[in-house]
Design a protein around this motif. Structure first.
Motif, PDB file in Angstrom:
ATOM      1  N   PHE A  45       7.158   1.245   6.149  1.00  0.00           N
ATOM      2  CA  PHE A  45       6.462   1.994   5.140  1.00  0.00           C
ATOM      3  C   PHE A  45       7.205   2.617   4.168  1.00  0.00           C
ATOM      4  CE2 PHE A  45       3.163   2.206   8.800  1.00  0.00           C
ATOM      5  CZ  PHE A  45       2.026   2.144   8.224  1.00  0.00           C
ATOM      6  N   PHE A  46       6.819   2.755   3.085  1.00  0.00           N
ATOM      7  CA  PHE A  46       7.300   3.427   1.837  1.00  0.00           C
ATOM      8  C   PHE A  46       6.577   4.505   1.298  1.00  0.00           C
ATOM      9  CE2 PHE A  46       8.893  -0.863   2.201  1.00  0.00           C
ATOM     10  CZ  PHE A  46      10.185  -0.791   2.441  1.00  0.00           C
ATOM     11  N   LEU A  47       7.216   5.355   0.429  1.00  0.00           N
ATOM     12  CA  LEU A  47       6.294   6.210  -0.516  1.00  0.00           C
ATOM     13  C   LEU A  47       6.554   5.655  -1.938  1.00  0.00           C
ATOM     14  CD1 LEU A  47       6.417   9.832   0.779  1.00  0.00           C
ATOM     15  CD2 LEU A  47       4.654   8.065   1.056  1.00  0.00           C
ATOM     16  N   GLY A  48       5.386   5.753  -2.863  1.00  0.00           N
ATOM     17  CA  GLY A  48       5.712   4.991  -4.171  1.00  0.00           C
ATOM     18  C   GLY A  48       4.879   5.976  -4.941  1.00  0.00           C
ATOM     19  N   ASP A  49       5.367   6.155  -6.235  1.00  0.00           N
ATOM     20  CA  ASP A  49       4.338   6.729  -7.299  1.00  0.00           C
ATOM     21  C   ASP A  49       3.095   6.023  -7.626  1.00  0.00           C
ATOM     22  OD1 ASP A  49       5.874   9.195  -7.624  1.00  0.00           O
ATOM     23  OD2 ASP A  49       7.219   7.911  -8.915  1.00  0.00           O
ATOM     24  N   ILE A  50       3.159   4.559  -7.779  1.00  0.00           N
ATOM     25  CA  ILE A  50       2.173   3.867  -7.985  1.00  0.00           C
ATOM     26  C   ILE A  50       2.398   2.592  -6.939  1.00  0.00           C
ATOM     27  CG2 ILE A  50       1.908   4.504 -10.457  1.00  0.00           C
ATOM     28  CD1 ILE A  50       3.593   1.888 -11.014  1.00  0.00           C
TER      29      ILE A  50
END
Length: 293
Positions: free
Chosen positions: A44-49
């Protein structure tokens, strides 16, 4: 952190510090019930888009009216990869989720777009509807079947009851539970072939935890409501097609449909299928126990 589906291991690698994996529906799926055929490494990752990708949309849909957390979903595909893109309309933690499943490298990479940065996101590794859609994609790729149904184990005999919502799947499961049987699940079952025999498995559910369970698939009942109990064995294409109608399936090409049909025909050739009109009393349990196949 590893969770076990029929024939599949999902190994979730340590996420970044702003994502906390908090198993709920998956919490008991740490026991392997059958031999593993493949391990997927999940991140899992976090991203702006949502990240750029080369996948093409092949199927889309939306949550049912009145869903607690409404969303729109899309399945994407290219070569040995499939993708899932979910847009959330009212989720408190994130606005989008996008994953790429690589069937050659056996990886699942998922990007979450948060509503705002600065707080930790807590999720079940198979949060709704991401986990449900992912299981549809994985089960089909690995030649299994997901179906809307209830299933029970009665002294090692596995019975599957399938119908459209509101027809009596949960009612039937409750009647068998009152008679001493174990309920495998009363909503969604995963059918997986071990050796030359099809088995019933339950799956992680979104809103409650249930221990994993399995039983051989010995009988299938296509339920309908009736003022009297009526049980009639079906055969041939009629049996297979009526059973197939209740599958949980996301088909978008002829090859997928053909492979799924082959599995359904294999099940129908191996397992007796019955049309079952019933009234919700314990009498139907006795009527079913009288069947000789």
């Amino acid at each position: 952190m590893v969770f076990y589906l029929p024939g599949i291991n999902l190994e979730f690698l340590s996420p970044p510090s702003d994502i906390r994996l908090q198993p709920f529906g998956t919490s008991l799926y740490t026991t392997k019930l059958t031999a593993s055929e493949v391990t997927y490494h999940c991140t899992f990752f976090l991203g702006d888009i949502v990240p750029e990708h080369q996948l093409s949309g092949v199927l889309s849909g939306e949550s049912f009216e009145g869903a607690e957390i409404p969303y729109r979903w899309q399945i994407l595909r290219k070569g040995k990869q499939s993708g899932i893109h979910i847009t959330f309309f009212e989720d408190l933690q994130f606005s989008e989720a996008f994953c790429v499943i690589d069937f050659q490298d056996h990886t699942i990479q998922t990007t979450l777009v948060p509503k705002e940065y600065g707080s930790t996101i807590s999720i079940d590794p198979l949060f709704q509807p991401y986990g449900s859609i992912l299981m549809v994609v994985l089960s089909h790729h690995h030649n299994d079947v997901l179906i809307h149904s209830s299933g029970v184990s009665d002294q090692g005999t596995g019975r599957l009851f399938t119908a459209v919502s509101g027809t009596g799947k949960s009612t039937m499961a409750g009647l068998w539970e009152n008679a001493g049987a174990e309920v495998i699940n009363d909503d969604r079952l995963w059918l997986h072939k071990t050796g030359d025999k099809w088995h019933i498995f339950n799956t992680p559910m979104p809103y409650y935890a249930q221990k994993p369970a399995m039983v051989p698939l010995n009988e299938i009942f296509l339920l309908r409501q009736s003022p009297v109990n009526e049980i009639r064995r079906l055969s041939g294409a009629n049996a297979a097609m009526r059973f197939m109608a209740n599958g949980i399936q996301h088909f978008y090409d002829k090859e997928m449909t053909g492979r799924h049909l082959d599995r359904v025909l294999d099940i129908a050739a191996q397992v007796p299928i019955y049309d079952c009109g019933f009234k919700p009393t314990e009498d139907i349990v006795e009527e079913i126990l009288k069947l000789k196949g």
